[in-house]
Design a protein around this motif. Structure first.
Motif, PDB file in Angstrom:
ATOM      1  N   GLY A   1      27.809   4.542 -19.525  1.00  0.00           N
ATOM      2  CA  GLY A   1      28.342   5.859 -19.836  1.00  0.00           C
ATOM      3  C   GLY A   1      29.145   6.414 -18.679  1.00  0.00           C
ATOM      4  O   GLY A   1      30.326   6.677 -18.804  1.00  0.00           O
ATOM      5  N   SER A   2      28.474   6.549 -17.549  1.00  0.00           N
ATOM      6  CA  SER A   2      29.132   7.123 -16.388  1.00  0.00           C
ATOM      7  C   SER A   2      28.479   6.575 -15.126  1.00  0.00           C
ATOM      8  O   SER A   2      27.261   6.404 -15.073  1.00  0.00           O
ATOM      9  CB  SER A   2      29.014   8.655 -16.441  1.00  0.00           C
ATOM     10  N   SER A   3      29.301   6.305 -14.116  1.00  0.00           N
ATOM     11  CA  SER A   3      28.736   5.771 -12.871  1.00  0.00           C
ATOM     12  C   SER A   3      27.803   6.793 -12.220  1.00  0.00           C
ATOM     13  O   SER A   3      26.892   6.442 -11.489  1.00  0.00           O
ATOM     14  CB  SER A   3      29.853   5.359 -11.912  1.00  0.00           C
TER      15      SER A   3
ATOM     16  N   SER B   1      35.442   1.125 -16.106  1.00  0.00           N
ATOM     17  CA  SER B   1      35.801   2.156 -17.080  1.00  0.00           C
ATOM     18  C   SER B   1      34.536   2.954 -17.336  1.00  0.00           C
ATOM     19  O   SER B   1      33.443   2.533 -16.959  1.00  0.00           O
ATOM     20  CB  SER B   1      36.304   1.532 -18.380  1.00  0.00           C
ATOM     21  N   GLN B   2      34.681   4.111 -17.951  1.00  0.00           N
ATOM     22  CA  GLN B   2      33.518   4.923 -18.298  1.00  0.00           C
ATOM     23  C   GLN B   2      33.789   5.517 -19.676  1.00  0.00           C
ATOM     24  O   GLN B   2      34.876   6.039 -19.926  1.00  0.00           O
ATOM     25  CB  GLN B   2      33.321   6.068 -17.301  1.00  0.00           C
ATOM     26  N   ASN B   3      32.796   5.435 -20.565  1.00  0.00           N
ATOM     27  CA  ASN B   3      33.033   6.109 -21.848  1.00  0.00           C
ATOM     28  C   ASN B   3      32.418   7.507 -21.897  1.00  0.00           C
ATOM     29  O   ASN B   3      32.606   8.228 -22.856  1.00  0.00           O
ATOM     30  CB  ASN B   3      32.586   5.237 -23.036  1.00  0.00           C
TER      31      ASN B   3
ATOM     32  N   GLY C   1      32.748   9.530 -18.901  1.00  0.00           N
ATOM     33  CA  GLY C   1      33.148  10.025 -17.585  1.00  0.00           C
ATOM     34  C   GLY C   1      33.034  11.550 -17.550  1.00  0.00           C
ATOM     35  O   GLY C   1      33.545  12.233 -18.433  1.00  0.00           O
ATOM     36  N   ARG C   2      32.345  12.040 -16.542  1.00  0.00           N
ATOM     37  CA  ARG C   2      32.088  13.478 -16.490  1.00  0.00           C
ATOM     38  C   ARG C   2      32.868  14.158 -15.388  1.00  0.00           C
ATOM     39  O   ARG C   2      32.970  13.654 -14.275  1.00  0.00           O
ATOM     40  CB  ARG C   2      30.593  13.737 -16.301  1.00  0.00           C
ATOM     41  N   GLY C   3      33.427  15.316 -15.720  1.00  0.00           N
ATOM     42  CA  GLY C   3      34.090  16.148 -14.727  1.00  0.00           C
ATOM     43  C   GLY C   3      33.231  17.362 -14.449  1.00  0.00           C
ATOM     44  O   GLY C   3      32.109  17.463 -14.941  1.00  0.00           O
ATOM     45  N   ARG C   4      33.762  18.271 -13.666  1.00  0.00           N
ATOM     46  CA  ARG C   4      33.001  19.487 -13.382  1.00  0.00           C
ATOM     47  C   ARG C   4      32.913  20.370 -14.610  1.00  0.00           C
ATOM     48  O   ARG C   4      33.744  20.295 -15.508  1.00  0.00           O
ATOM     49  CB  ARG C   4      33.698  20.270 -12.268  1.00  0.00           C
ATOM     50  N   LEU C   5      31.914  21.247 -14.611  1.00  0.00           N
ATOM     51  CA  LEU C   5      31.756  22.277 -15.634  1.00  0.00           C
ATOM     52  C   LEU C   5      31.784  21.709 -17.046  1.00  0.00           C
ATOM     53  O   LEU C   5      32.408  22.261 -17.950  1.00  0.00           O
ATOM     54  CB  LEU C   5      32.855  23.347 -15.463  1.00  0.00           C
TER      55      LEU C   5
ATOM     56  N   LYS D   1      49.764  18.803  -9.796  1.00  0.00           N
ATOM     57  CA  LYS D   1      49.108  18.096 -10.894  1.00  0.00           C
ATOM     58  C   LYS D   1      47.898  17.343 -10.362  1.00  0.00           C
ATOM     59  O   LYS D   1      47.925  16.825  -9.256  1.00  0.00           O
ATOM     60  CB  LYS D   1      50.084  17.134 -11.560  1.00  0.00           C
ATOM     61  N   LYS D   2      46.894  17.243 -11.217  1.00  0.00           N
ATOM     62  CA  LYS D   2      45.637  16.673 -10.752  1.00  0.00           C
ATOM     63  C   LYS D   2      45.697  15.155 -10.628  1.00  0.00           C
ATOM     64  O   LYS D   2      46.021  14.443 -11.564  1.00  0.00           O
ATOM     65  CB  LYS D   2      44.518  17.064 -11.706  1.00  0.00           C
ATOM     66  N   LEU D   3      45.368  14.681  -9.428  1.00  0.00           N
ATOM     67  CA  LEU D   3      45.395  13.256  -9.143  1.00  0.00           C
ATOM     68  C   LEU D   3      43.984  12.687  -9.042  1.00  0.00           C
ATOM     69  O   LEU D   3      43.736  11.541  -9.411  1.00  0.00           O
ATOM     70  CB  LEU D   3      46.128  13.042  -7.808  1.00  0.00           C
TER      71      LEU D   3
HETATM   72  C1  BTN Z   1      36.384  16.902 -11.635  1.00  0.00           C
HETATM   73  O1  BTN Z   1      37.450  17.093 -11.056  1.00  0.00           O
HETATM   74  O2  BTN Z   1      36.061  17.587 -12.614  1.00  0.00           O
HETATM   75  C2  BTN Z   1      35.452  15.831 -11.121  1.00  0.00           C
HETATM   76  C3  BTN Z   1      35.736  14.476 -11.705  1.00  0.00           C
HETATM   77  C4  BTN Z   1      34.797  13.405 -11.208  1.00  0.00           C
HETATM   78  C5  BTN Z   1      34.982  12.070 -11.904  1.00  0.00           C
HETATM   79  C6  BTN Z   1      34.156  10.967 -11.305  1.00  0.00           C
HETATM   80  S1  BTN Z   1      34.590   9.367 -11.902  1.00  0.00           S
HETATM   81  C7  BTN Z   1      33.201   8.664 -11.130  1.00  0.00           C
HETATM   82  C8  BTN Z   1      32.063   9.639 -11.386  1.00  0.00           C
HETATM   83  N1  BTN Z   1      31.470   9.392 -12.689  1.00  0.00           N
HETATM   84  C9  BTN Z   1      31.656  10.415 -13.521  1.00  0.00           C
HETATM   85  O3  BTN Z   1      31.267  10.446 -14.704  1.00  0.00           O
HETATM   86  N2  BTN Z   1      32.319  11.397 -12.904  1.00  0.00           N
HETATM   87  C10 BTN Z   1      32.665  11.059 -11.531  1.00  0.00           C
END
Ligand code: BTN
Length: 234
Positions: free
Chosen positions: A4-6, A28-30, A32-36, A99-101
């Motif tokens: 799912g996510s690292s 890859s991540q299915n 992948g989590r970001g903030r909030l 832009k977000k990198l």
């Molecule tokens: C953001 O800007 O919202 C934070 C993004 C963080 C992404 C990374 S990818 C590796 C790790 N695994 C996740 O699911 N999220 C962080």
């Protein structure tokens, strides 16, 4: 690929007692989590998706410094490998031309006065094609108009993280904050921050020794914010 996510895998490992420095790397991540609660789009072989377990000897209140340290390390590595000048939007956005990198998600597992462990999750858009990116995002490939070697970039990010982490441990936060200032684009700007249910508006006047952002409001009163979503106004 079933991963799912690292971050989730690193969390499991951390709970089981994995040592400081343990790295989980995903192709890859299915999930992948970001903030909030946001999603981090993590297409296969395109980006770098890493989660690092650290067991720092610091107070939970000092943990935001690790996010700033990571942001500095990412900018240094990007500059060294690609020549691109990336910038930091407090606390954790890495931008190029607004832009977000790349992004950082820091998760702290702590008791009241002791950090048990921290997971630093880093996502970098490396070889993502323009058409597969949101209009608000960019990749190193889009900027350089050529593929970037992900292994070289990963190695450089890890080297910088290690060096900066040792500096933080030995010398405290001042040197890291000095470098952070060089890359940041938030200080001096009028900002709006949404943080724990309230809006704070004012000028981002300084960064505190623990990584908090100091906002001077119209009233003249300065508020300190430890986390939140920043909008640059001008
Ligand atoms: C953001 O800007 O919202 C934070 C993004 C963080 C992404 C990374 S990818 C590796 C790790 N695994 C996740 O699911 N999220 C962080």
């Amino acid at each position: 690929d079933t991963l799912g996510s690292s971050m989730d895998m690193a969390m499991e490992l951390g709970v089981k007692g994995a040592p400081s420095g343990t790295l989980v790397l995903a192709e890859s991540q299915n999930q992948g989590r970001g903030r909030l609660g946001r999603v981090w789009f993590s297409p296969k072989y395109k980006g770098l998706y890493l989660s690092l377990i650290l067991r720092p000897d610091m107070l939970p209140t000092q943990a935001p410094m690790l996010t700033l340290l990571s942001a500095v390390s990412i900018c240094e590595a990007i500059k060294a490998i690609t020549g691109i000048d990336a910038q930091i939007k407090w606390p954790n956005d890495i931008l190029v031309h607004n832009k977000k990198l790349a992004g950082i998600l820091t998760q702290v597992v702590a008791e009241t006065d002791k950090i048990n462990f921290v997971i630093i999750g880093i996502g970098i858009n490396v070889n993502n094609d323009r058409k597969a990116l949101l209009s608000t995002a960019t990749s190193l490939k889009e900027q350089r108009r050529e593929d970037i070697n992900r292994v070289s970039l990963l190695q450089e990010v890890l080297r910088r993280l290690e060096t900066n982490y040792l500096v933080l441990e030995k010398k405290g936060s001042s040197q890291i904050l000095e470098k952070w200032r060089l890359y940041n684009i938030t200080l001096g700007k009028m900002v709006k921050i949404y943080c724990q249910g309230k809006h704070i508006e004012g000028e981002a006047v300084n960064i505190d020794i623990d990584g908090g952002l100091l906002i001077r409001k119209d009233t003249g009163i300065t508020d300190k914010v430890m986390a939140g979503d920043v909008v640059h106004c001008r």
